[in-house]
Design a protein around this motif. Sequence first.
Motif, PDB file in Angstrom:
ATOM      1  N   VAL A 234      54.459  -8.679 -62.613  1.00 42.50           N
ATOM      2  CA  VAL A 234      53.596  -7.410 -61.933  1.00 42.50           C
ATOM      3  C   VAL A 234      52.135  -7.812 -62.930  1.00 42.50           C
ATOM      4  O   VAL A 234      51.657  -7.349 -62.203  1.00 42.50           O
ATOM      5  N   ALA A 235      52.756  -7.623 -63.725  1.00 44.07           N
ATOM      6  CA  ALA A 235      51.101  -7.543 -64.966  1.00 44.07           C
ATOM      7  C   ALA A 235      50.587  -8.097 -64.648  1.00 44.07           C
ATOM      8  O   ALA A 235      49.195  -8.135 -64.656  1.00 44.07           O
TER       9      ALA A 235
ATOM     10  N   ALA B 111      47.931  -9.280 -60.307  1.00 45.41           N
ATOM     11  CA  ALA B 111      46.253  -9.117 -59.099  1.00 45.41           C
ATOM     12  C   ALA B 111      45.429 -10.009 -59.582  1.00 45.41           C
ATOM     13  O   ALA B 111      44.909 -10.455 -59.271  1.00 45.41           O
TER      14      ALA B 111
ATOM     15  N   SER C 264      50.158  -1.263 -60.375  1.00 48.20           N
ATOM     16  CA  SER C 264      49.687  -2.863 -59.987  1.00 48.20           C
ATOM     17  C   SER C 264      48.260  -2.519 -59.197  1.00 48.20           C
ATOM     18  O   SER C 264      48.079  -2.245 -58.261  1.00 48.20           O
TER      19      SER C 264
END
Length: 369
Positions: A198-199, A202, A232
């Motif tokens: 998830v981190a 982007a 996010s």
Amino acid sequence: MTPAQSPRWQIGATLVRPGRGGIAAVARITLRALVEAGADAALLSYLDDRPAIAAGRTMRVARGSRARFAAGLLAAAARSDLFLYDSVGMARAHPRLPGLRRPYAVWVHGVEVWNGLTPGRARALRGADLLLANSRFTLARLEARHGPLRAARVCELGTEADRPPAPRPPRPPDAPPVVLCLGRIDRAQMYKGQRELVACWAEVVQAVPGARLVIAGGGDGVPLIREAARRSPAAGFIEVTGHVPEGDLEALWARADLFAMPSRGEGFGLVYTEAMRRGIPVIASRQDAGQEVNRHGETGLNADLDAPGALSAALIALLRDPGLRARLGAQGARHWRARFRYGAFRDRLLPILDEFAATTCPTPRGARA
């Protein structure tokens, strides 16, 4: 093993029903291998609440009662020569009364033996006549923590299937690529890489517009991952499904162009072999046993989670290159067929158990009613 020569085995299992996790799968394939080899094996399950059939054998159940499980093992000691437990936790109940000494083997899987052991688990570990470690990594980390273990042998795992599934329907050529992460999400042990995926998503979407991340799996940590995904900048490209029923898993796999579970705590990682079975390339990490299962540059990539940007770089490299994904996926399918299908696991396990039976039970009682 043959029916005339085989000792009577008592298999202590946590769960034997489908879809209940890796340890349950190991219990099932271990029992299946013994039965196929002609062993006289019985099954006692701790958590199941009603009898079921596993590998053609009816199991007895303890309904989650420690007392009932211990009593069942004690009764089995009168008619069984050898015991095999699917985890150290189960082996704590091994009968130890005078005159009822029965050799036992136990599977060790990873985090349950790497960290601090309770006195009961430590006794079960040290008292085992055979420790079956699922990977070299698991054994090395176990011995680094607890010292040399003379009774330990490495036996890599395998899938429950011997054949690949039906070919997946072709994806539309203009469809955005999908990365699947499938594994439990536990608040107390959130080591499977969901947060890391998830981190970095982007950054991945910026390099590969439209790329989607699907995170599947139940557990009490699901709300935390959903909240991280909501915050996010790439929230619109992240899907957190929660638990997926067993019957819906093939449809989930069919969506995936790439499987990623960059974990820090896998003792083996059966789910990597399930991805290979389907011809899907894998991203694992260099921090655990995933690097043993997933061959870097051959069946996928292994990212160094301690190197900034390494995970996103691995994801981007594979998502940008469909030809590379196809090549690694095909090589992964061949690797699964050679090493990780059920038959390959059985052929590794049985010689170890034959040797164990011969050295600890040289004059087996054979089959008894």
